[in-house]
Design a protein around this motif. Structure first.
Motif, PDB file in Angstrom:
ATOM      1  N   ARG A 139       0.833  -1.205   0.000  1.00 30.90           N
ATOM      2  CA  ARG A 139       0.000   0.000   0.000  1.00 30.90           C
ATOM      3  C   ARG A 139       0.866   1.253   0.000  1.00 30.90           C
ATOM      4  O   ARG A 139       0.579   2.217  -0.691  1.00 30.90           O
ATOM      5  N   ALA A 140       1.958   1.236   0.792  1.00 30.03           N
ATOM      6  CA  ALA A 140       2.842   2.396   0.845  1.00 30.03           C
ATOM      7  C   ALA A 140       3.563   2.582  -0.487  1.00 30.03           C
ATOM      8  O   ALA A 140       3.752   3.712  -0.946  1.00 30.03           O
ATOM      9  N   ALA A 141       3.960   1.483  -1.101  1.00 32.56           N
ATOM     10  CA  ALA A 141       4.702   1.569  -2.362  1.00 32.56           C
ATOM     11  C   ALA A 141       3.825   2.090  -3.489  1.00 32.56           C
ATOM     12  O   ALA A 141       4.301   2.802  -4.369  1.00 32.56           O
ATOM     13  N   LEU A 142       2.562   1.753  -3.462  1.00 28.04           N
ATOM     14  CA  LEU A 142       1.681   2.190  -4.535  1.00 28.04           C
ATOM     15  C   LEU A 142       1.258   3.648  -4.382  1.00 28.04           C
ATOM     16  O   LEU A 142       0.710   4.229  -5.296  1.00 28.04           O
ATOM     17  N   GLY A 143       1.538   4.239  -3.230  1.00 22.22           N
ATOM     18  CA  GLY A 143       1.120   5.613  -2.977  1.00 22.22           C
ATOM     19  C   GLY A 143       1.979   6.652  -3.648  1.00 22.22           C
ATOM     20  O   GLY A 143       1.580   7.804  -3.773  1.00 22.22           O
ATOM     21  N   SER A 144       3.170   6.313  -4.089  1.00 19.52           N
ATOM     22  CA  SER A 144       4.047   7.316  -4.681  1.00 19.52           C
ATOM     23  C   SER A 144       4.865   6.699  -5.806  1.00 19.52           C
ATOM     24  O   SER A 144       5.021   5.482  -5.901  1.00 19.52           O
ATOM     25  N   LEU A 145       5.415   7.575  -6.625  1.00 26.23           N
ATOM     26  CA  LEU A 145       6.261   7.098  -7.724  1.00 26.23           C
ATOM     27  C   LEU A 145       7.566   6.528  -7.200  1.00 26.23           C
ATOM     28  O   LEU A 145       8.115   5.581  -7.765  1.00 26.23           O
ATOM     29  N   ASP A 146       8.089   7.112  -6.106  1.00 19.89           N
ATOM     30  CA  ASP A 146       9.319   6.570  -5.525  1.00 19.89           C
ATOM     31  C   ASP A 146       9.089   5.152  -5.028  1.00 19.89           C
ATOM     32  O   ASP A 146       9.942   4.283  -5.187  1.00 19.89           O
ATOM     33  N   GLY A 147       7.937   4.914  -4.431  1.00 22.41           N
ATOM     34  CA  GLY A 147       7.607   3.574  -3.961  1.00 22.41           C
ATOM     35  C   GLY A 147       7.489   2.598  -5.114  1.00 22.41           C
ATOM     36  O   GLY A 147       7.926   1.455  -5.022  1.00 22.41           O
ATOM     37  N   ALA A 148       6.887   3.054  -6.205  1.00 28.27           N
ATOM     38  CA  ALA A 148       6.753   2.194  -7.383  1.00 28.27           C
ATOM     39  C   ALA A 148       8.127   1.865  -7.959  1.00 28.27           C
ATOM     40  O   ALA A 148       8.390   0.716  -8.343  1.00 28.27           O
ATOM     41  N   GLN A 149       9.007   2.858  -8.001  1.00 29.71           N
ATOM     42  CA  GLN A 149      10.362   2.626  -8.502  1.00 29.71           C
ATOM     43  C   GLN A 149      11.098   1.632  -7.606  1.00 29.71           C
ATOM     44  O   GLN A 149      11.793   0.739  -8.082  1.00 29.71           O
ATOM     45  N   MET A 150      10.907   1.756  -6.282  1.00 31.35           N
ATOM     46  CA  MET A 150      11.544   0.848  -5.339  1.00 31.35           C
ATOM     47  C   MET A 150      11.036  -0.584  -5.556  1.00 31.35           C
ATOM     48  O   MET A 150      11.809  -1.541  -5.551  1.00 31.35           O
ATOM     49  N   GLU A 151       9.735  -0.714  -5.798  1.00 35.05           N
ATOM     50  CA  GLU A 151       9.165  -2.034  -6.029  1.00 35.05           C
ATOM     51  C   GLU A 151       9.699  -2.643  -7.316  1.00 35.05           C
ATOM     52  O   GLU A 151      10.004  -3.839  -7.371  1.00 35.05           O
TER      53      GLU A 151
END
Length: 98
Positions: free
Chosen positions: A68-80
């Motif tokens: 949920r935290a990763a999907l909240g921001s582009l940085d989180g998406a990049q980390m995933e």
């Protein structure tokens, strides 16, 4: 087939349409169920299902919170995406090592 035609189609009854709709439903439900189980059966679950149930539940809660935290921001998406790349790289290395 002729008996079915004489009983239902020749008389103009609604039954052939109903039979067709039920057949389509049964076919669609069966195919969806098959593909649903096939899709979920191909995932590698690792050691998640083994051991204490509380540990597995805590891990699942942590994963869902992280997702949920990763999907909240582009940085989180990049980390995933980077984590997935590392997993794929490790999988390829183990496959090449065989």
């Amino acid at each position: 087939m002729e008996a079915y035609r004489n009983k239902f189609i020749a008389t103009g009854k609604f039954a052939p349409l109903k039979h067709f709709m039920v057949g389509v439903f049964v076919l669609a439900f069966g195919l969806e169920t098959y593909h649903h189980h096939k899709y979920h059966g191909e995932h590698d679950h690792g050691d998640e299902g083994h051991g204490d149930g509380a540990e597995a539940a805590n891990g699942a809660a942590a994963n869902s919170a992280r997702e949920r935290a990763a999907l909240g921001s582009l940085d989180g998406a990049q980390m995933e995406v980077e984590e997935l790349r590392e997993k794929v790289k490790a999988m390829r290395e183990t496959m090449m090592g065989r």
